[in-house]
Motif scaffolding. Structure first.
Motif, PDB file in Angstrom:
ATOM      1  N   ALA A  74       0.819  -1.211   0.000  1.00 37.95           N
ATOM      2  CA  ALA A  74       0.000   0.000   0.000  1.00 37.95           C
ATOM      3  C   ALA A  74       0.854   1.264   0.000  1.00 37.95           C
ATOM      4  N   TYR A  75       1.970   1.252   0.716  1.00 36.17           N
ATOM      5  CA  TYR A  75       2.804   2.446   0.788  1.00 36.17           C
ATOM      6  C   TYR A  75       3.477   2.722  -0.550  1.00 36.17           C
ATOM      7  N   VAL A  76       3.928   1.642  -1.185  1.00 34.31           N
ATOM      8  CA  VAL A  76       4.532   1.821  -2.512  1.00 34.31           C
ATOM      9  C   VAL A  76       3.489   2.374  -3.479  1.00 34.31           C
ATOM     10  N   TYR A  77       2.261   1.868  -3.325  1.00 32.88           N
ATOM     11  CA  TYR A  77       1.171   2.350  -4.194  1.00 32.88           C
ATOM     12  C   TYR A  77       0.945   3.844  -3.965  1.00 32.88           C
ATOM     13  N   ALA A  78       0.862   4.239  -2.686  1.00 34.64           N
ATOM     14  CA  ALA A  78       0.630   5.654  -2.368  1.00 34.64           C
ATOM     15  C   ALA A  78       1.782   6.517  -2.875  1.00 34.64           C
ATOM     16  N   LEU A  79       3.006   6.035  -2.680  1.00 37.55           N
ATOM     17  CA  LEU A  79       4.172   6.810  -3.128  1.00 37.55           C
ATOM     18  C   LEU A  79       4.208   6.930  -4.655  1.00 37.55           C
ATOM     19  N   SER A  80       3.816   5.835  -5.336  1.00 33.92           N
ATOM     20  CA  SER A  80       3.842   5.907  -6.799  1.00 33.92           C
ATOM     21  C   SER A  80       2.765   6.863  -7.307  1.00 33.92           C
ATOM     22  N   LEU A  81       1.661   6.994  -6.534  1.00 37.42           N
ATOM     23  CA  LEU A  81       0.631   7.967  -6.921  1.00 37.42           C
ATOM     24  C   LEU A  81       1.185   9.387  -6.863  1.00 37.42           C
ATOM     25  N   ALA A  82       2.236   9.566  -6.045  1.00 34.28           N
ATOM     26  CA  ALA A  82       2.833  10.894  -5.897  1.00 34.28           C
ATOM     27  C   ALA A  82       3.584  11.313  -7.163  1.00 34.28           C
ATOM     28  N   VAL A  83       3.491  10.519  -8.210  1.00 33.31           N
ATOM     29  CA  VAL A  83       4.000  10.938  -9.510  1.00 33.31           C
ATOM     30  C   VAL A  83       3.232  12.192  -9.944  1.00 33.31           C
ATOM     31  N   TYR A  84       2.127  12.439  -9.216  1.00 33.86           N
ATOM     32  CA  TYR A  84       1.349  13.656  -9.431  1.00 33.86           C
ATOM     33  C   TYR A  84       2.211  14.899  -9.206  1.00 33.86           C
ATOM     34  N   CYS A  85       3.156  14.786  -8.269  1.00 30.88           N
ATOM     35  CA  CYS A  85       4.019  15.934  -7.979  1.00 30.88           C
ATOM     36  C   CYS A  85       5.181  15.944  -8.961  1.00 30.88           C
ATOM     37  N   THR A  86       5.150  16.896  -9.864  1.00 25.87           N
ATOM     38  CA  THR A  86       6.179  16.952 -10.905  1.00 25.87           C
ATOM     39  C   THR A  86       7.075  18.153 -10.667  1.00 25.87           C
ATOM     40  N   ALA A  87       7.817  18.479 -11.693  1.00 28.70           N
ATOM     41  CA  ALA A  87       8.656  19.686 -11.624  1.00 28.70           C
ATOM     42  C   ALA A  87       7.770  20.914 -11.372  1.00 28.70           C
ATOM     43  N   TRP A  88       6.547  20.824 -11.767  1.00 28.94           N
ATOM     44  CA  TRP A  88       5.548  21.869 -11.479  1.00 28.94           C
ATOM     45  C   TRP A  88       5.502  22.116  -9.976  1.00 28.94           C
ATOM     46  N   THR A  89       5.296  21.003  -9.213  1.00 31.77           N
ATOM     47  CA  THR A  89       5.249  21.106  -7.775  1.00 31.77           C
ATOM     48  C   THR A  89       6.588  21.613  -7.238  1.00 31.77           C
TER      49      THR A  89
END
Lengths: 919, 64
Positions: free
Chosen positions: A38-53
C-alpha cells in the motif's frame, strides 16, 4: 558549478533507478513483488508531484499567493471518495483488461475505435505542454546551477547545440528503457512503479531539506520568516488570496481542474488503475497520498516568501529552490535540490510518456497498421511483439519531441504552472464522458464523441492556440478582436465573459459546453447493443464482481497448492483433466511452482463449488489464497472430516430408509403369516368339527349295535347300518374334498392337462351321472343352449367336471323335494362363455352372498336348521374357475331361488387370458 | 459496516468541500496571525491535516 558534475550526478542517479527497477522486476518474476504494497502504491501515486510542484509552485506562490495549494487540495479532497470511485475504476479495468484511459472510455461506449482515437488525440495534444514544462525545468535547473547570477544564455539557433534537445533525447531513451523493456498484456511495469515510488521519496526529501534550510538557516523558523514577510512590501500581498488577485471563481475552477486531473491524467490513471496490484491498497493510499501532498507543500510558501524577499526580478521565481541555497554558497544542497527536481521531472515524463505511448500505439498506430494489413503478416508472435515495442519507442520519441518543440516555441514565454494548467484543462475534458461512463447508463457513444470533440475544440481555441499567438506563431488578431472580427468569439472572453484568468475562463466554457453536448446528444441518440451491454458492465460492475470479490483480483496461489486441493475433492484424474482443459482453453502451460493468476483461482473455485458448495469452496480458497494463521493442511483435515461426516450421514440415511422398507415388508409378511396361521387353525378346527359329527354318530350307533344287537329288531339294525354307511360316505367325501382343496390350491393347471372342452357336452354328461340323484329328489333338470356347437373353452376337463357337478349338487341340495327344478343355460357375451345354473331353492340372503365362496361357509336349511355339505364345495369351484381365467358369481333373492354363473373365456381368447390369470 | 464507512467518507468529502470553498474561505482570507502562522496558511493546512486524520480513522482496519 561544472556541467560535467551535474551530468555525472544525474547519470549516477539514473543508474540507481535502473538498478531498483531491475531488482524489482527480477523479484516480481519470482512471485514476490515488493510493489504489492500500500505504501509503494501511495508513493507511486505521488507521480502527481512533478517539476511543477517542485519549482513551479514556488513561482506561482509569488504571484498567486496560496492559490497554488488548490492543485493539491483538490486531489486530497477527492481521496475520501476513492473508496468507492477508484475501487470501481479498478474493478472495471481489471474486469475489462483496460490498459489506459482511452481504452476505458472507448470500452465503455461500445469499444469504439473512434473514441479511442479522440481520447488519445486529446491526451497527447493536451499533455504535450505538461511534458514540455518538465523538460524546461530540467534545462533551467542546469542553467541555474551552471550560470547562477548571470543572465541565462539564449537558446542557440542550431538544434544540435541546444542543451534542451539533448535533455529531450536523454529523457526519451530513459523512458524507452523503462517503459518498453517488455510487452506485458496487462501493461504492468513493476520496476517502473518501484522507481517512481523511490523518486517520490527523493523529491520529498530534497524539498524538505531545502525548505528546512531556508526556514531555519536563512531565518529563525516559521515565525520569524512569516513575521518578516508580512511586513515586507514585496511579499505582503501573498498572504491573502484576495490581495493576490485570486477570485473565488478561479479558486473553484482550480480545485475542480485538479480534482479531475488526479483521476484523468493519463499517468495518474496508469499508476492508480493499470499498475494497481490490489484494491486493498486504496484504503491506505487514501490518507498516505494526501499526507504526502501536504508534506511536500509545507515549505513551498516559506521558500517563495524567502526568495521574493531576497531576490530581485533578475532571478526567476521558478528557480528559487535552487537559487536560495546557491546564494548562500550551499552548492551541495542546490545539487540535491536539482536531483529532487530531476526526480520529479523524470518520473512524470517516464510514466506519462509510457501511458501515452500505450494509447498512441494501441489506438492509433496499430489500428492503422492492421487496416493496411502490414502488421503481423508472415511474422511470428515474437517479432510482432518486438515490432509493437518499436512502435511504442517511436511514439515516446515523437511525443517528447513535440513537447520539446512546444517548449522551444511557446513554453519559454510562460511560467511553469500556467503551461501545466493548460494540460489540466485538456485532461478535464475527459471528465463528463469518464464519470458518465461509470454512473450514467443512458450515456451513448455519440454523446461521448460529441462532448469530447466540442470540449476539446473550445479548449484548443481558448488556451493553446492563443498561447501560440502570444508566442508569435500565429497572428494574435483573433485574440484582440475575436475570430472573423466577432467580439463574442474572443478566446479570452468568450461570449463576453471577461475579467477572469484564461485558464478558469477556458475551463468554465469548455467543461460547460462539453457536459451539455454530451448530455443532450446522449439523451437523444440510441445506443448500440454493445454500447448497452458495456454500459451495464461499467455502471453496475458490482453485479458482475461482488463487493467482497475485490479480493479475487489479488487472489493468487501456488498452482501446486490449487492442484493438491482439487485432488482431494475431485480426485486426481478429474483434476488433471480440468487443468489440461484450462491450459488448452487459455493457451498457457502451468507448472506447479508458478503463481496462479486470479482467473485460474476463480476457475478452481468454480470447479470446487460444484463439488463442495459455493460457501465451502470460498472458505477453502480463502485459506489457500490469503495468508491466514490456519495452515492449508489444517483446513484440509477439517474439510475432509466434514466431508466424511457428510458422506457418512448420507449413507446412514440410505441405510435407514432401507431398514424402514424392510421393517414394513416384515410387518406385512408377519401379518400375513399370522393370518395364515389363524386361517389354518380355523381350518383345522372346522375340519375336525366336521369330522367329529359323523364319527360321533358312527361310534354311538356301532356301540348300540354291539351292546343291544339281540334286543334290536331287524329293521332297526337295517336302519342303523344305513345311517352308518351314510355317515362313512360323508366322512370320505369330506376327506376327498379337503384333499381336493389342497391339490387345487397348491397346483395350477398343468399345461398338458389343457384341452378344448365342449361345455354343453360336459354339462350333459355330468347331469347324466347325477341322474339318480335328480330322480330320487324328483327334481326336473333341463339344459338350454343359445349357442349350440360353439361352447368350446380351453381347460382341464376333470376340474371343469368338478365345477359343474359341485354347482348342480349344490342346487340339488336346496331345491324342494318333489316340485324342484334345476336349469343350465349357456350363451356368449363379450368373448366369454356364460354357464348359468338356476334353481328354485329358498334363495340366499344378500348379506351371505359374499360369504358363500369362502371356505367352510355353510348355509343351513331353513326348514331343518342343519348345515348342508362341507362348506368347501363353492370355494373349490371358485378356485378352479379363477384358475381358468374365469369368474364365478351369484344372483339371488330370498324365496326366488338362486342363479350361479360361471364365465369362462372362449377358446380364441383362452390362451392369453389363461396366461394372464396364471401370472 | 462498509455502508457506514462509505457514508462517512462521503460526508467527509462534502464537509471539506464546504470548508475549502467560499464563503467560508473568505472568513480566513485576511492578514492575520494564528499560532505564529499566517491565518490562511494555518487554516488550509489545518483543514487538510484534519481531512487526512479523519480518512485514516474511517478506513483503519477494525479489529474483529
Amino acid at each position: 558549478m561544472a556541467l560535467s558534475l551535474i551530468v555525472l550526478c544525474s547519470l549516477a542517479y539514473v543508474m540507481l533507478l535502473f538498478y531498483i527497477a531491475w531488482r524489482v522486476d527480477f523479484s516480481a518474476v519470482k512471485g514476490k513483488s515488493p510493489v504489492n504494497n500500500a505504501y509503494v502504491y501511495a508513493l507511486s501515486l505521488a507521480v502527481y508531484c512533478t517539476a511543477w510542484t517542485f519549482f513551479g509552485s514556488v513561482g506561482r506562490a509569488t504571484t498567486g499567493g496560496l492559490s497554488f495549494l488548490g492543485v493539491y487540495l483538490g486531489p486530497s479532497l477527492l481521496a475520501p471518495l476513492w473508496f468507492v470511485l477508484l475501487r470501481k475504476m479498478i474493478l472495471i479495468s481489471k474486469n475489462q483488461r483496460i490498459t489506459s484511459i482511452a481504452d476505458f472510455i472507448s470500452s465503455r461506449y461500445g469499444k469504439s475505435a473512434t473514441l479511442g482515437v479522440i481520447v488519445t488525440v486529446i491526451a497527447v495534444l493536451g499533455i504535450v505542454p505538461y511534458i514540455s514544462i518538465q523538460l524546461k525545468a530540467v534545462m533551467f535547473g542546469i542553467n541555474t546551477l551552471t550560470h547562477f547570477g548571470q543572465a541565462a544564455p539564449a537558446p542557440p539557433a542550431e538544434l544540435w547545440l541546444d542543451g534542451g534537445f539533448w535533455v529531450t533525447v536523454a529523457m526519451a531513451m530513459f523512458t524507452a528503457f523503462f517503459g518498453t523493456r517488455k510487452l506485458d498484456p496487462n501493461e504492468r511495469h513493476e520496476g517502473l512503479v518501484a522507481a517512481v515510488a523511490f523518486e517520490s521519496m527523493v523529491k520529498l526529501g530534497a524539498f524538505l531539506a531545502v525548505g528546512l534550510y531556508v526556514t531555519f538557516g536563512f531565518y529563525n523558523g516559521f515565525d520569524d520568516l512569516f513575521t518578516k514577510a508580512q511586513v515586507h512590501e514585496a511579499t505582503h500581498k501573498m498572504f491573502s488570496l484576495q490581495d493576490s488577485g485570486i477570485t473565488p471563481f478561479s479558486w473553484n475552477m482550480l480545485m475542480i481542474l485538479s480534482l479531475f486531473a488526479i483521476m484523468l491524467l493519463p499517468r495518474q490513471f496508469h499508476i492508480a488503475v493499470v499498475e494497481n496490484t490490489s484494491p486493498r491498497h486504496i484504503a491506505r493510499a487514501m490518507w498516505v497520498f494526501p499526507l504526502y501532498l501536504l508534506l511536500i507543500n509545507i515549505f513551498v510558501f516559506p521558500v517563495a516568501l524567502a526568495g521574493k524577499m531576497n531576490f530581485d526580478a533578475n532571478i526567476h521565481p521558478d528557480t528559487y529552490l535552487l537559487s536560495l541555497p546557491l546564494a548562500s554558497g550551499a552548492n551541495w544542497l542546490a545539487l540535491l535540490a536539482f536531483i529532487g527536481g530531476f526526480s520529479a521531472a523524470t518520473s512524470m515524463i517516464v510514466v506519462e510518456a509510457t501511458a501515452l505511448s500505450i494509447m498512441f500505439s494501441n489506438h492509433i498506430v496499430v489500428p492503422l497498421l492492421i487496416k493496411t494489413r502490414s502488421f503481423g503478416q508472415g511474422k511470428d508472435l515474437v517479432s510482432g511483439a518486438h515490432r509493437l515495442l518499436d512502435i511504442r519507442r517511436v511514439s515516446i520519441l515523437f511525443i517528447l519531441f513535440m513537447a520539446y518543440l512546444y517548449q522551444r516555441s511557446v513554453g519559454s514565454t510562460y511560467d511553469l504552472v500556467s503551461v501545466g494548467l493548460i494540460s489540466f484543462t485538456a485532461a478535464a475534458q475527459l471528465a463528463p464522458a469518464f464519470i458518465g461512463a461509470m454512473y450514467w447508463k443512458r450515456a451513448t457513444h455519440q454523446g461521448a464523441v460529441a462532448g469530447l470533440a466540442t470540449g476539446f475544440l473550445v479548449w484548443a481555441y481558448c488556451l493553446p492556440i492563443p498561447s501560440m499567438a502570444q508566442a508569435g506563431i500565429v497572428s494574435r488578431d483573433f485574440i484582440d478582436h475575436g475570430l472573423w472580427g466577432i467580439s463574442a468569439l474572443k478566446p479570452y472572453a468568450l461570449f463576453g465573459f471577461s475579467g477572469v484568468d484564461p485558464v478558469s475562463h477556458a475551463a468554465f466554457w469548455s467543461l460547460l459546453i462539453n457536459t451539455w453536448v454530451y448530455a443532450i446528444v446522449s439523451i437523444n441518440t440510441k445506443p448500440s447493443t454493445l454500447n448497452l451491454t458495456q454500459a451495464d458492465l461499467f455502471v453496475n460492475i458490482h453485479k458482475y464482481i461482488s463487493w467482497q470479490d475485490t479480493d479475487i483480483l489479488k487472489r493468487e496461489a501456488k498452482i501446486g497448492d490449487l492442484k493438491n486441493m482439487l485432488d482431494r475433492f475431485l480426485g486426481e484424474t478429474r483434476t488433471l483433466t480440468l487443468f489440461r482443459e484450462y491450459e488448452s482453453n487459455n493457451g498457457v502451460s502451468l507448472t506447479n511452482h508458478q503463481v496462479a493468476q486470479a482467473d485460474l483461482v476463480n476457475f478452481v473455485e468454480t470447479q470446487l463449488s460444484g463439488a463442495i458448495g459455493a460457501a465451502s469452496a470460498r472458505l477453502v480458497m480463502d485459506s489457500i489464497v490469503k495468508e491466514e494463521p490456519i495452515t492449508l493442511d489444517e483446513v484440509m483435515r477439517i474439510l475432509e472430516q466434514t466431508r466424511e461426516a457428510v458422506e457418512y450421514s448420507r449413507v446412514m440415511v440410505e441405510k435407514n430408509t432401507e431398514l424402514k422398507t424392510l421393517t414394513l415388508q416384515l410387518t406385512a409378511a408377519n401379518e400375513q403369516l399370522k393370518n395364515l396361521d389363524r386361517l389354518k387353525a380355523d381350518f383345522i378346527t372346522t375340519v375336525t368339527h366336521e369330522l367329529r359329527t359323523p364319527v360321533t354318530s358312527i361310534r354311538s350307533l356301532t356301540k348300540i349295535l354291539l351292546d343291544y344287537r339281540s334286543e334290536l329288531s331287524e329293521e332297526k339294525i337295517q336302519e342303523y347300518l344305513q345311517i352308518l354307511v351314510g355317515e362313512s360316505d360323508r366322512i370320505s367325501r369330506l376327506i376327498n374334498q379337503v384333499l381336493d382343496l389342497e391339490k387345487i390350491q397348491s397346483e395350477s393347471i398343468a399345461p398338458e392337462a389343457l384341452q378344448s372342452v365342449d361345455m354343453e357336452a360336459l354339462v350333459s354328461r355330468t347331469a347324466t351321472g347325477m341322474e339318480q340323484l335328480f330322480r330320487e329328489k324328483e327334481v326336473a333338470f333341463s339344459v338350454q343352449n343359445d349357442v349350440p356347437g360353439a361352447c368350446e373353452v380351453q381347460g382341464d376337463y376333470d376340474r371343469l367336471v368338478q365345477v359343474v357337478s359341485n354347482l348342480l349338487s349344490n342346487a340339488l341340495k336346496f331345491v324342494p323335494q318333489g316340485e324342484g327344478w334345476v336349469k343350465a343355460r349357456l350363451f356368449h357375451q363379450n368373448g366369454f362363455l356364460h354357464l348359468q345354473i338356476l334353481d328354485n331353492g329358498p334363495g340366499i340372503p344378500p348379506e351371505k352372498q359374499a360369504m358363500i365362496f369362502e371356505k367352510f361357509t355353510q348355509l343351513s336349511r331353513r326348514d331343518t336348521g342343519k348345515p348342508q355339505g362341507s362348506g368347501l364345495g363353492l370355494f373349490i369351484t371358485k378356485t378352479i374357475v379363477e384358475q381358468h381365467g374365469g369368474l364365478l358369481r351369484v344372483e339371488s333373492k330370498i324365496g326366488e331361488g338362486a342363479m350361479f354363473e360361471v364365465r369362462l373365456p372362449l377358446n380364441r381368447f383362452a390362451k392369453s387370458t389363461f396366461a394372464a390369470a396364471k401370472n | 459496516m462498509s455502508d457506514r464507512r462509505e457514508a462517512n467518507l462521503l460526508l467527509l468529502f462534502i464537509t471539506v468541500l464546504i470548508l475549502l470553498n467560499y464563503p467560508l474561505l473568505s472568513l480566513v482570507d485576511r492578514q492575520d496571525h494564528w499560532f505564529g502562522f499566517p491565518a490562511l496558511y494555518f487554516y488550509l493546512f489545518f483543514v487538510w491535516l484534519g481531512l487526512i486524520v479523519a480518512v485514516a480513522l474511517v478506513v483503519r482496519k477494525r479489529k474483529k
